[in-house]
Design an enzyme around this catalytic site. Structure first.
Site, mmCIF file in Angstrom:
data_model
loop_
_atom_site.group_PDB
_atom_site.id
_atom_site.type_symbol
_atom_site.label_atom_id
_atom_site.label_comp_id
_atom_site.label_asym_id
_atom_site.label_seq_id
_atom_site.Cartn_x
_atom_site.Cartn_y
_atom_site.Cartn_z
ATOM 1 N N PRO A 1 -1.181 -33.149 36.728
ATOM 2 C CA PRO A 1 0.188 -33.665 36.887
ATOM 3 C C PRO A 1 1.183 -32.521 36.945
ATOM 4 O O PRO A 1 1.072 -31.538 36.209
ATOM 5 C CB PRO A 1 0.379 -34.528 35.636
ATOM 6 C CG PRO A 1 -0.997 -34.935 35.245
ATOM 7 C CD PRO A 1 -1.875 -33.756 35.593
ATOM 8 N N CYS A 2 2.140 -32.652 37.833
ATOM 9 C CA CYS A 2 3.105 -31.583 38.070
ATOM 10 C C CYS A 2 4.212 -31.665 37.028
ATOM 11 O O CYS A 2 4.938 -32.658 36.962
ATOM 12 C CB CYS A 2 3.683 -31.739 39.475
ATOM 13 S SG CYS A 2 4.958 -30.557 39.865
ATOM 14 N N GLN A 3 4.369 -30.626 36.223
ATOM 15 C CA GLN A 3 5.433 -30.577 35.230
ATOM 16 C C GLN A 3 6.603 -29.810 35.830
ATOM 17 O O GLN A 3 6.549 -28.601 36.006
ATOM 18 C CB GLN A 3 4.933 -29.888 33.961
ATOM 19 C CG GLN A 3 3.827 -30.670 33.265
ATOM 20 C CD GLN A 3 3.043 -29.795 32.309
ATOM 21 O OE1 GLN A 3 2.462 -28.798 32.706
ATOM 22 N NE2 GLN A 3 3.020 -30.167 31.046
#
Length: 507
Positions: A108-110
């Site tokens: 998941p892209c933070q």
């Protein structure tokens, strides 16, 4: 790594399927694509309980350790050897580095996290230290698992914006870190509609092979053609904006980026929403007052009969007869959201209409109801009780200038727009093209648009199922990438082992 690598290579050369670990697996879109290409799904890590349960049910049904497979896990709290022990990967005296051939997954892209090159390179020497570091981001966790399991190949998937994350190209940084660790790496942008998925979904894919295998990274040619709407090309250009085309000396700087295949208008046309959904049962219960509000479990519901037959070779036939995931006596999970205020609006919207057009339809309906109420002798002046009640019962409250894309009625003759995880909250982004049904898409229809076959089971209630589907990677997009990786692995291990044998021969 040489001895463990040789063991893995010999296993693949003997014809055994490469073993996959899917981290950040969700319900299993990537896993299903690799399974269909001939890989074996041996392990996964997923933090969402419903998605973890779905993955276990579909890929490990009846397994003695099924409860362990269904367990939700936080990767920041799960060390690689702990995962391997819980899932029985270390049986028969295998070392951790022997157990997995391929790692796949989409961290998941933070948006707030910056990824440092030096820190990523240090992970190879101290993977478990980073797994205990609360400041570490999920890209670092991905690399820590790569360092621990030492796979022969890996795949990473993410949104295109990962190539322009606050001005930095995280895909390139990851590629450089993997190259420093002994991998040959390449990444690109691919759209699912070019691979037979009835959805325009753009994603970044990064593939890497151990450099000892002598393989270059390539991506599969397109199988279908579609003219993407301007918004998709614009998003791609934004993603590519931070790509360093040349360094100070004129050489390619982001040399790991690979240009996507060239669209070919002579290819078969893209699979459309109507191609994907037309054989599924019509839903009209909501228009007859038979649908009630509330969470719905549908895993054990009686299957519904298909509406139309599916010819050999069609998308519907493929979804019904996917090897290992064929339909289970009909259609399940064909459940929709309870949205009674908006059914009349859906019926009058035209394909391609978005929220501004929907709001205009709603206002017309409101004015019609006001005239009917006035004819009945009611006070319909602005602000009256009748006026207020009819407004609330007819017109959505959102500002159409702030939320122009909140609603969209699908075009039957085009692939659907990108499915998002917030399908679990409303579903207005995918209103069914059939005005006679006047509804948003069902769980099973969302699965069809995402290219999950009809026999794939989603655990939990309707909203979690929508979320799992929206978060997934389309299996039909993954499958040709996985097939290419299998070919590369088989060729690579053959050459690698032949080289070892030549070196072992006396001069």
């Amino acid at each position: 790594m040489n001895l463990n690598m040789q063991k893995k290579a010999r296993r693949i050369q003997e014809g055994q399927p490469p073993r996959v670990l899917d981290i950040f697996s969700g319900c299993g879109g990537i896993s299903l694509g690799f399974h269909a290409a001939g890989f074996r799904i041996d392990a996964n890590v997923e933090i969402d309980p419903d998605a973890a349960a779905s993955h276990a049910f579909n890929f490990h049904p009846g397994h003695p350790r099924s409860a362990h497979y269904a367990q939700a896990r936080d990767i920041t709290q799960t060390l690689p050897h702990e995962l391997a022990e819980e899932l029985g990967l270390l049986e028969d005296g295998l070392a951790l580095e022997e157990t997995i051939d391929v790692i796949v997954g989409g961290p998941p892209c933070q948006a707030y996290a910056r990824v440092g090159r030096s820190k990523l390179r240090e992970i190879q020497q101290h993977p478990e230290a980073f797994l205990h570091d609360q400041r570490a981001n999920l890209f670092e966790m991905y690399l820590a698992y790569v360092a621990a399991f030492q796979p022969l190949a890996l795949l990473m998937e993410n949104v295109p914006d990962i190539m322009n994350q606050r001005g930095q190209n995280v895909a390139q940084i990851m590629a450089e870190a993997l190259e420093d660790s002994g991998y040959t790496v390449g990444y690109t942008l691919l759209n699912a509609a070019f691979y037979g998925v009835p959805q325009m979904r753009e994603r970044m894919f990064l593939v890497a092979y151990r450099e000892e295998l002598g393989q270059t990274v390539t991506f599969p040619p397109y199988t279908h053609h579609v003219d993407l709407p301007p918004g998709y090309e614009g998003s791609r250009q934004v993603a590519l904006k931070s790509l360093r085309r040349h360094d100070l000396f004129g050489a390619e700087a982001d040399h790991h980026y690979i240009q996507p295949p060239t669209p070919d208008p002579d290819l078969p046309p893209a699979v459309t929403a109507q191609d994907a959904l037309q054989d599924l049962p019509v839903i009209r219960d909501h228009l007859e007052g038979k649908l009630k509000r509330g969470a719905r479990r549908f895993e054990d519901a009686e299957p519904l009969p298909y509406r139309l037959s599916a010819r050999q070779g069609t998308y519907a036939h493929q979804m019904r007869h996917w090897d290992g995931f064929g339909e289970r006596g009909g259609i399940r999970d064909h459940a929709i959201r309870f949205l009674p205020r908006d059914y009349p609006i859906f019926a009058r919207m035209q394909p391609g209409d978005q929220y501004p057009e929907a709001k205009q339809v709603a206002v017309r309906l409101f004015n019609e109801k006001l005239r009917e109420a006035a004819q009945q002798g009611k006070d319909t002046s602005t602000g009256s009780v009748t006026w207020d009640l009819l407004l609330q019962a007819t017109v959505p409250p959102y500002d159409d200038s702030k939320f122009p894309n909140k609603w969209r009625k699908m075009e039957p003759d085009m692939p659907a727009r990108t499915l998002m995880a917030h399908l679990g909250k409303d579903g207005y982004s995918h209103i069914h093209y059939d005005s006679a049904q006047a509804r948003t898409i069902s769980v099973r229809e969302a699965a069809r648009l995402q290219s999950f076959p009809d026999g794939f089971v989603f655990k939990g209630t309707m909203n979690p199922a929508f979320k799992q589907i929206g978060n997934a990677v389309p299996p039909l997009l993954v499958r040709p990438i996985a097939q290419g990786m299998l070919n590369a692995l088989q060729a690579g291990v053959a050459g690698y082992l032949a080289g070892i044998q030549r070196e072992a021969q006396p001069a």
